[in-house]
Design a protein around this motif. Structure first.
Motif, PDB file in Angstrom:
ATOM      1  N   ASN A   1      12.978  63.005  31.374  1.00  9.90           N
ATOM      2  CA  ASN A   1      11.875  62.409  32.127  1.00  9.90           C
ATOM      3  C   ASN A   1      12.251  62.043  33.561  1.00  9.90           C
ATOM      4  O   ASN A   1      11.428  61.504  34.311  1.00  9.90           O
ATOM      5  N   GLU A   2      13.497  62.344  33.971  1.00  9.25           N
ATOM      6  CA  GLU A   2      13.984  61.928  35.290  1.00  9.25           C
ATOM      7  C   GLU A   2      13.671  63.000  36.338  1.00  9.25           C
ATOM      8  O   GLU A   2      14.563  63.608  36.930  1.00  9.25           O
ATOM      9  N   VAL A   3      12.380  63.218  36.597  1.00 11.60           N
ATOM     10  CA  VAL A   3      11.965  64.299  37.491  1.00 11.60           C
ATOM     11  C   VAL A   3      12.489  64.088  38.909  1.00 11.60           C
ATOM     12  O   VAL A   3      12.732  65.051  39.647  1.00 11.60           O
ATOM     13  N   HIS A   4      12.708  62.841  39.303  1.00  7.59           N
ATOM     14  CA  HIS A   4      13.212  62.591  40.661  1.00  7.59           C
ATOM     15  C   HIS A   4      14.596  63.191  40.864  1.00  7.59           C
ATOM     16  O   HIS A   4      14.972  63.504  42.005  1.00  7.59           O
ATOM     17  N   TYR A   5      15.379  63.370  39.781  1.00  5.94           N
ATOM     18  CA  TYR A   5      16.662  64.052  39.908  1.00  5.94           C
ATOM     19  C   TYR A   5      16.446  65.469  40.456  1.00  5.94           C
ATOM     20  O   TYR A   5      17.166  65.932  41.340  1.00  5.94           O
ATOM     21  N   LEU A   6      15.460  66.161  39.890  1.00  5.02           N
ATOM     22  CA  LEU A   6      15.187  67.525  40.316  1.00  5.02           C
ATOM     23  C   LEU A   6      14.764  67.580  41.774  1.00  5.02           C
ATOM     24  O   LEU A   6      15.233  68.429  42.528  1.00  5.02           O
ATOM     25  N   ARG A   7      13.870  66.697  42.168  1.00 10.14           N
ATOM     26  CA  ARG A   7      13.418  66.696  43.560  1.00 10.14           C
ATOM     27  C   ARG A   7      14.599  66.524  44.511  1.00 10.14           C
ATOM     28  O   ARG A   7      14.708  67.209  45.533  1.00 10.14           O
ATOM     29  N   GLN A   8      15.507  65.612  44.154  1.00  7.68           N
ATOM     30  CA  GLN A   8      16.656  65.345  45.011  1.00  7.68           C
ATOM     31  C   GLN A   8      17.579  66.557  45.114  1.00  7.68           C
ATOM     32  O   GLN A   8      17.980  66.960  46.221  1.00  7.68           O
ATOM     33  N   PHE A   9      17.912  67.180  43.976  1.00  8.11           N
ATOM     34  CA  PHE A   9      18.890  68.258  43.994  1.00  8.11           C
ATOM     35  C   PHE A   9      18.300  69.572  44.506  1.00  8.11           C
ATOM     36  O   PHE A   9      19.003  70.356  45.152  1.00  8.11           O
ATOM     37  N   VAL A  10      17.022  69.824  44.229  1.00  5.55           N
ATOM     38  CA  VAL A  10      16.401  71.018  44.813  1.00  5.55           C
ATOM     39  C   VAL A  10      16.333  70.874  46.328  1.00  5.55           C
ATOM     40  O   VAL A  10      16.579  71.841  47.075  1.00  5.55           O
ATOM     41  N   ALA A  11      16.023  69.671  46.806  1.00  4.86           N
ATOM     42  CA  ALA A  11      16.005  69.442  48.258  1.00  4.86           C
ATOM     43  C   ALA A  11      17.386  69.694  48.855  1.00  4.86           C
ATOM     44  O   ALA A  11      17.516  70.285  49.946  1.00  4.86           O
ATOM     45  N   GLN A  12      18.439  69.264  48.169  1.00  2.12           N
ATOM     46  CA  GLN A  12      19.802  69.501  48.659  1.00  2.12           C
ATOM     47  C   GLN A  12      20.112  70.992  48.716  1.00  2.12           C
ATOM     48  O   GLN A  12      20.700  71.481  49.692  1.00  2.12           O
ATOM     49  N   LEU A  13      19.731  71.730  47.665  1.00  8.29           N
ATOM     50  CA  LEU A  13      19.967  73.175  47.657  1.00  8.29           C
ATOM     51  C   LEU A  13      19.218  73.863  48.788  1.00  8.29           C
ATOM     52  O   LEU A  13      19.754  74.767  49.445  1.00  8.29           O
ATOM     53  N   ARG A  14      17.987  73.443  49.048  1.00  5.69           N
ATOM     54  CA  ARG A  14      17.221  74.049  50.142  1.00  5.69           C
ATOM     55  C   ARG A  14      17.885  73.785  51.491  1.00  5.69           C
ATOM     56  O   ARG A  14      17.974  74.675  52.334  1.00  5.69           O
ATOM     57  N   ARG A  15      18.342  72.547  51.694  1.00  7.64           N
ATOM     58  CA  ARG A  15      18.999  72.225  52.960  1.00  7.64           C
ATOM     59  C   ARG A  15      20.254  73.067  53.168  1.00  7.64           C
ATOM     60  O   ARG A  15      20.589  73.456  54.285  1.00  7.64           O
ATOM     61  N   LYS A  16      20.952  73.366  52.077  1.00 10.99           N
ATOM     62  CA  LYS A  16      22.205  74.102  52.185  1.00 10.99           C
ATOM     63  C   LYS A  16      22.011  75.611  52.281  1.00 10.99           C
ATOM     64  O   LYS A  16      22.827  76.296  52.921  1.00 10.99           O
ATOM     65  N   LEU A  17      20.946  76.149  51.646  1.00 10.70           N
ATOM     66  CA  LEU A  17      20.846  77.597  51.482  1.00 10.70           C
ATOM     67  C   LEU A  17      19.653  78.246  52.173  1.00 10.70           C
ATOM     68  O   LEU A  17      19.773  79.383  52.651  1.00 10.70           O
ATOM     69  N   GLU A  18      18.516  77.589  52.202  1.00  9.62           N
ATOM     70  CA  GLU A  18      17.323  78.216  52.767  1.00  9.62           C
ATOM     71  C   GLU A  18      17.416  78.259  54.296  1.00  9.62           C
ATOM     72  O   GLU A  18      17.948  77.342  54.931  1.00  9.62           O
ATOM     73  N   ASP A  19      16.860  79.311  54.912  1.00 13.24           N
ATOM     74  CA  ASP A  19      16.816  79.378  56.374  1.00 13.24           C
ATOM     75  C   ASP A  19      15.961  78.260  56.948  1.00 13.24           C
ATOM     76  O   ASP A  19      16.297  77.679  57.989  1.00 13.24           O
ATOM     77  N   ASP A  20      14.839  77.969  56.297  1.00 14.09           N
ATOM     78  CA  ASP A  20      13.947  76.891  56.728  1.00 14.09           C
ATOM     79  C   ASP A  20      13.649  76.023  55.509  1.00 14.09           C
ATOM     80  O   ASP A  20      12.743  76.329  54.726  1.00 14.09           O
ATOM     81  N   PRO A  21      14.409  74.958  55.303  1.00 11.38           N
ATOM     82  CA  PRO A  21      14.216  74.134  54.098  1.00 11.38           C
ATOM     83  C   PRO A  21      12.796  73.591  53.937  1.00 11.38           C
ATOM     84  O   PRO A  21      12.349  73.376  52.813  1.00 11.38           O
ATOM     85  N   ALA A  22      12.093  73.388  55.028  1.00 14.44           N
ATOM     86  CA  ALA A  22      10.727  72.864  54.941  1.00 14.44           C
ATOM     87  C   ALA A  22       9.741  73.927  54.477  1.00 14.44           C
ATOM     88  O   ALA A  22       8.649  73.587  53.986  1.00 14.44           O
ATOM     89  N   ARG A  23      10.105  75.205  54.629  1.00 11.75           N
ATOM     90  CA  ARG A  23       9.256  76.311  54.191  1.00 11.75           C
ATOM     91  C   ARG A  23      10.115  77.280  53.367  1.00 11.75           C
ATOM     92  O   ARG A  23      10.397  78.394  53.801  1.00 11.75           O
ATOM     93  N   PRO A  24      10.533  76.861  52.183  1.00  8.56           N
ATOM     94  CA  PRO A  24      11.461  77.684  51.391  1.00  8.56           C
ATOM     95  C   PRO A  24      10.826  79.000  50.947  1.00  8.56           C
ATOM     96  O   PRO A  24       9.638  79.051  50.613  1.00  8.56           O
ATOM     97  N   ARG A  25      11.638  80.037  50.942  1.00  7.22           N
ATOM     98  CA  ARG A  25      11.186  81.357  50.493  1.00  7.22           C
ATOM     99  C   ARG A  25      11.710  81.709  49.110  1.00  7.22           C
ATOM    100  O   ARG A  25      11.188  82.619  48.469  1.00  7.22           O
ATOM    101  N   HIS A  26      12.749  81.023  48.657  1.00 12.52           N
ATOM    102  CA  HIS A  26      13.412  81.415  47.412  1.00 12.52           C
ATOM    103  C   HIS A  26      13.358  80.333  46.336  1.00 12.52           C
ATOM    104  O   HIS A  26      13.173  80.644  45.161  1.00 12.52           O
ATOM    105  N   LEU A  27      13.562  79.092  46.700  1.00 16.53           N
ATOM    106  CA  LEU A  27      13.569  77.977  45.741  1.00 16.53           C
ATOM    107  C   LEU A  27      12.225  77.273  45.860  1.00 16.53           C
ATOM    108  O   LEU A  27      12.034  76.387  46.686  1.00 16.53           O
TER     109      LEU A  27
END
Length: 225
Positions: free
Chosen positions: A187-213
């Motif tokens: 039920n800890e959905v906020h964990y997902l929001r936090q870690f997906v945001a971290q992955l986007r910042r590290k990997l996506e070209d534009d974390p605010a407009r992700p193309r892959h995650l």
């Protein structure tokens, strides 16, 4: 580095296995009984479990059944029980392999190598591209030709691996949380929001407009190759 959880109530076996596996560049964690083993799978996220059956609190077969209720982590039984019935019970409960004591360390290492190959490569992509990064799931390496290696934490890798191994598929919050953090965190959905945001910042070209995650609002996440 492959992480191995050793579960045995004999300190000398734990010590011998730890020394031999670490010498061959395995990351080793240990547990002395079934309760500790189940907790360690949830918190330490091993790649393989080496499990004795004769544990002081919970029989090893029951440990396997408990794990199979929520995780596909490979289990190699390492036990002094030699009867066909014991072997069949363990394999039917969900064990992937069975080695009897006394054992040859080279044989156990060969079984470990074989099981990690099967578990890590059957039908799953070895490499994908996310933004400018090449992601190697076998070696857990994220690399850009210009800037070099991008560090991802163990938790980030587990989350990314589940998404990448299911390209295009919507994976719900509950499945992601159970796979990465264990059944007490569904039920800890906020964990997902936090870690997906971290992955986007590290990997996506534009974390605010992700193309892959990609986020599927209210439902889960999807990896788009």
């Amino acid at each position: 580095m492959t992480r191995v959880l050793i579960v045995d109530d004999e300190p000398q076996i734990l010590r011998a296995l730890r020394i031999n596996l670490q010498a061959r560049h395995y990351d080793v964690v240990s547990a002395a009984d079934g309760t500790q083993a189940i907790a360690a799978v949830e918190t330490e996220h091993p790649d393989v479990v080496v499990l004795d059956l004769g544990l002081p609190d919970i029989d090893g077969v029951q440990v396997i059944r408990a794990l199979r209720a929520w995780t596909p982590v490979p289990v190699i039984v390492l036990s002094g029980r030699r009867s066909s019935t014991d072997k069949i019970d363990a394999l039917d409960a969900g064990a992937d392999d069975y080695v009897t004591k006394p054992f040859n360390i080279d044989e156990l290492l060969a079984r470990l190598r074989a099981i990690t190959r099967r578990h890590g490569t059957a039908g799953e992509p070895a490499q994908v591209r996310i933004g400018r990064y090449t992601i190697d799931l076998t070696t857990r390496d994220a690399r850009d030709d210009d800037t070099g290696r991008q560090h991802l934490t163990r938790t980030e890798w587990r989350l990314l691996e589940l998404l990448v191994h299911n390209p295009g598929r919507l994976i719900g919050h509950r499945e992601l949380l159970q796979h990465v953090w264990g059944p007490t965190y569904v039920n800890e959905v906020h964990y997902l929001r936090q870690f997906v945001a971290q992955l986007r910042r590290k990997l996506e070209d534009d974390p605010a407009r992700p193309r892959h995650l990609l986020t599927e609002p209210g439902m889960g996440y999807r990896f788009q190759p």
